[in-house]
Design a protein around this motif. Sequence first.
Motif, PDB file in Angstrom:
ATOM      1  N   PRO A   2       0.829  -1.202   0.000  1.00  0.00           N
ATOM      2  CA  PRO A   2       0.000   0.000   0.000  1.00  0.00           C
ATOM      3  C   PRO A   2       0.860   1.247   0.000  1.00  0.00           C
ATOM      4  O   PRO A   2       1.994   1.245   0.453  1.00  0.00           O
ATOM      5  CB  PRO A   2      -0.800  -0.115   1.295  1.00  0.00           C
ATOM      6  CG  PRO A   2      -0.032  -1.041   2.151  1.00  0.00           C
ATOM      7  CD  PRO A   2       0.732  -1.944   1.239  1.00  0.00           C
ATOM      8  N   LYS A   3       0.305   2.297  -0.546  1.00  0.00           N
ATOM      9  CA  LYS A   3       1.028   3.565  -0.570  1.00  0.00           C
ATOM     10  C   LYS A   3       1.099   4.128   0.846  1.00  0.00           C
ATOM     11  O   LYS A   3       0.099   4.245   1.536  1.00  0.00           O
ATOM     12  CB  LYS A   3       0.323   4.558  -1.489  1.00  0.00           C
ATOM     13  CG  LYS A   3       0.332   4.136  -2.941  1.00  0.00           C
ATOM     14  CD  LYS A   3      -0.362   5.182  -3.786  1.00  0.00           C
ATOM     15  CE  LYS A   3      -0.362   4.770  -5.237  1.00  0.00           C
ATOM     16  NZ  LYS A   3      -1.046   5.754  -6.076  1.00  0.00           N
ATOM     17  N   SER A   4       2.288   4.490   1.279  1.00  0.00           N
ATOM     18  CA  SER A   4       2.475   4.923   2.662  1.00  0.00           C
ATOM     19  C   SER A   4       1.934   6.319   2.923  1.00  0.00           C
ATOM     20  O   SER A   4       1.581   6.645   4.044  1.00  0.00           O
ATOM     21  CB  SER A   4       3.954   4.865   3.040  1.00  0.00           C
ATOM     22  OG  SER A   4       4.695   5.733   2.198  1.00  0.00           O
ATOM     23  N   GLU A   5       1.837   7.163   1.920  1.00  0.00           N
ATOM     24  CA  GLU A   5       1.416   8.553   2.151  1.00  0.00           C
ATOM     25  C   GLU A   5      -0.101   8.745   2.172  1.00  0.00           C
ATOM     26  O   GLU A   5      -0.575   9.815   2.526  1.00  0.00           O
ATOM     27  CB  GLU A   5       2.040   9.495   1.118  1.00  0.00           C
ATOM     28  CG  GLU A   5       1.651   9.232  -0.319  1.00  0.00           C
ATOM     29  CD  GLU A   5       2.513   8.211  -1.030  1.00  0.00           C
ATOM     30  OE1 GLU A   5       2.215   7.965  -2.203  1.00  0.00           O
ATOM     31  OE2 GLU A   5       3.444   7.660  -0.447  1.00  0.00           O
ATOM     32  N   ILE A   6      -0.908   7.712   1.842  1.00  0.00           N
ATOM     33  CA  ILE A   6      -2.356   7.906   1.826  1.00  0.00           C
ATOM     34  C   ILE A   6      -3.082   7.168   2.949  1.00  0.00           C
ATOM     35  O   ILE A   6      -4.253   7.410   3.183  1.00  0.00           O
ATOM     36  CB  ILE A   6      -2.972   7.502   0.463  1.00  0.00           C
ATOM     37  CG1 ILE A   6      -2.793   6.016   0.203  1.00  0.00           C
ATOM     38  CG2 ILE A   6      -2.386   8.333  -0.653  1.00  0.00           C
ATOM     39  CD1 ILE A   6      -3.606   5.516  -0.972  1.00  0.00           C
TER      40      ILE A   6
END
Length: 72
Positions: A2-6
């Motif tokens: 998963p994208k860490s920033e969202i």
Amino acid sequence: MPKSEIHPNWFPEAPVFYDGKLICYTGSTKPELNVDVWLPNHPFYTDSQTIIDTEGRVERFMKKYGLNSTEE
């Protein structure tokens, strides 16, 4: 991956408090949780639940306006 920033931060061992007392640990997106109602003090499980409406809506309406249910 998963994208860490969202995604929000995950706290796998977030403590759960009731009335300042530690109840348990659970996974949460918040570092700690405070609850007002939980199983041992919930009215349904403690038999302190009260029934507010003992008459039905139609019966209350008929009684309020002095009508008989047989009248047309």
